[in-house]
Enzyme design. Sequence first.
Site, mmCIF file in Angstrom:
data_model
loop_
_atom_site.group_PDB
_atom_site.id
_atom_site.type_symbol
_atom_site.label_atom_id
_atom_site.label_comp_id
_atom_site.label_asym_id
_atom_site.label_seq_id
_atom_site.Cartn_x
_atom_site.Cartn_y
_atom_site.Cartn_z
ATOM 1 N N CYS A 37 0.834 -1.208 0.000
ATOM 2 C CA CYS A 37 0.000 0.000 0.000
ATOM 3 C C CYS A 37 0.869 1.257 0.000
ATOM 4 O O CYS A 37 1.529 1.543 -0.989
ATOM 5 C CB CYS A 37 -0.980 -0.057 1.181
ATOM 6 S SG CYS A 37 -2.439 0.981 0.958
ATOM 7 N N HIS B 44 -3.384 -5.909 1.506
ATOM 8 C CA HIS B 44 -2.653 -5.996 2.776
ATOM 9 C C HIS B 44 -2.535 -7.442 3.262
ATOM 10 O O HIS B 44 -3.405 -7.893 4.020
ATOM 11 C CB HIS B 44 -3.394 -5.187 3.844
ATOM 12 C CG HIS B 44 -3.267 -3.710 3.670
ATOM 13 N ND1 HIS B 44 -2.257 -2.970 4.250
ATOM 14 C CD2 HIS B 44 -4.022 -2.828 2.970
ATOM 15 C CE1 HIS B 44 -2.397 -1.686 3.920
ATOM 16 N NE2 HIS B 44 -3.453 -1.578 3.133
ATOM 17 N N GLU C 193 -0.609 -8.517 5.518
ATOM 18 C CA GLU C 193 -0.397 -8.524 6.978
ATOM 19 C C GLU C 193 -1.711 -8.436 7.755
ATOM 20 O O GLU C 193 -1.756 -8.739 8.931
ATOM 21 C CB GLU C 193 0.564 -7.389 7.384
ATOM 22 C CG GLU C 193 -0.050 -6.017 7.558
ATOM 23 C CD GLU C 193 -0.380 -5.329 6.235
ATOM 24 O OE1 GLU C 193 -0.242 -5.957 5.172
ATOM 25 O OE2 GLU C 193 -0.809 -4.161 6.279
#
Lengths: 83, 219
Positions: B87, B193, B195
Amino acid sequence: MKTFRVRVQVKFKEGILDPQAEAISQALQSLEFSGVIKVECEKAFMVHLNAENEKDAISQGRKMAQDLLANLVMENFEVEIVT
Amino acid sequence: MAWAVLQFPGSNCDADALKAVRATTSVTCDFHWHAEPILLGQYQVIILPGGFSFGDYLRTGAIAKLSPAVKSLPAAIEAGAHVLGICNGFQILLEARLLPGVLKVNHHLRFVSKNAECVIEDEAFPWFRLADKGNILKMPIAHGYGNFQAPKMDLKESSAVLKYRDNPNGSVDSIAGIYRRMGAGSVMGLMPHPERASFQDLQLNDGACFWQNAESNLR
């Protein structure tokens, strides 16, 4: 050394679609500005700087645009002295 | 060798990234503050997290590209480091010209925040193996500037390794992530994302494969 005001103007390259400018254009048309054909959004930076002469001031402004102020993948720039 | 998560003023996915790596692998992973240059051979994997950086002033990533840690990335990558920008981290890698192209404002001008399904299009050592090609990963996206555009020629030296199944932002060819080899290392940038999708109790852990693949492929 003299002090100059250098105006660095940054805008999208020809052919790059700018959805924000498109939205502003439509908003203006929805007001009483039915004659609006197109809007182009530009960014301008007024840089106050010390330089030997006008040529030096312009050349510093160009370097600033290339290194930071513009993203040359999608933007063009123009540099001028403002008196 | 250790992994690192870079921290910029405004990073807000840094703790998530560190936690995801620690929860899914046994590698040593720590934060690295942007003002410190990265030394050659210091890290095997360097993650640029999502969030913001320097208020995203001027253009997203434009100020962050000047930080000592980012300036030291090219040499570290040539020497063998693998960099993953997520991002805002992807946006920094583009501004630093480590990957080609730009991320423009979403074509519909709205911020998108949802889970997006992405297809792995190619191998990308150490993140994806050739056998992963065709796999679908469901990961969160949350961005206003995710509309990836690149001149056709630029994409030749890089590959579009991750594509959205349902283009959420107007990106050319539905590109969600790109990858390139560079010297002995590599650079990858993506908008989704991983994570935030690395924990089983979230019922969304497709992102865990990033950390697990990298750990096993770099062993």
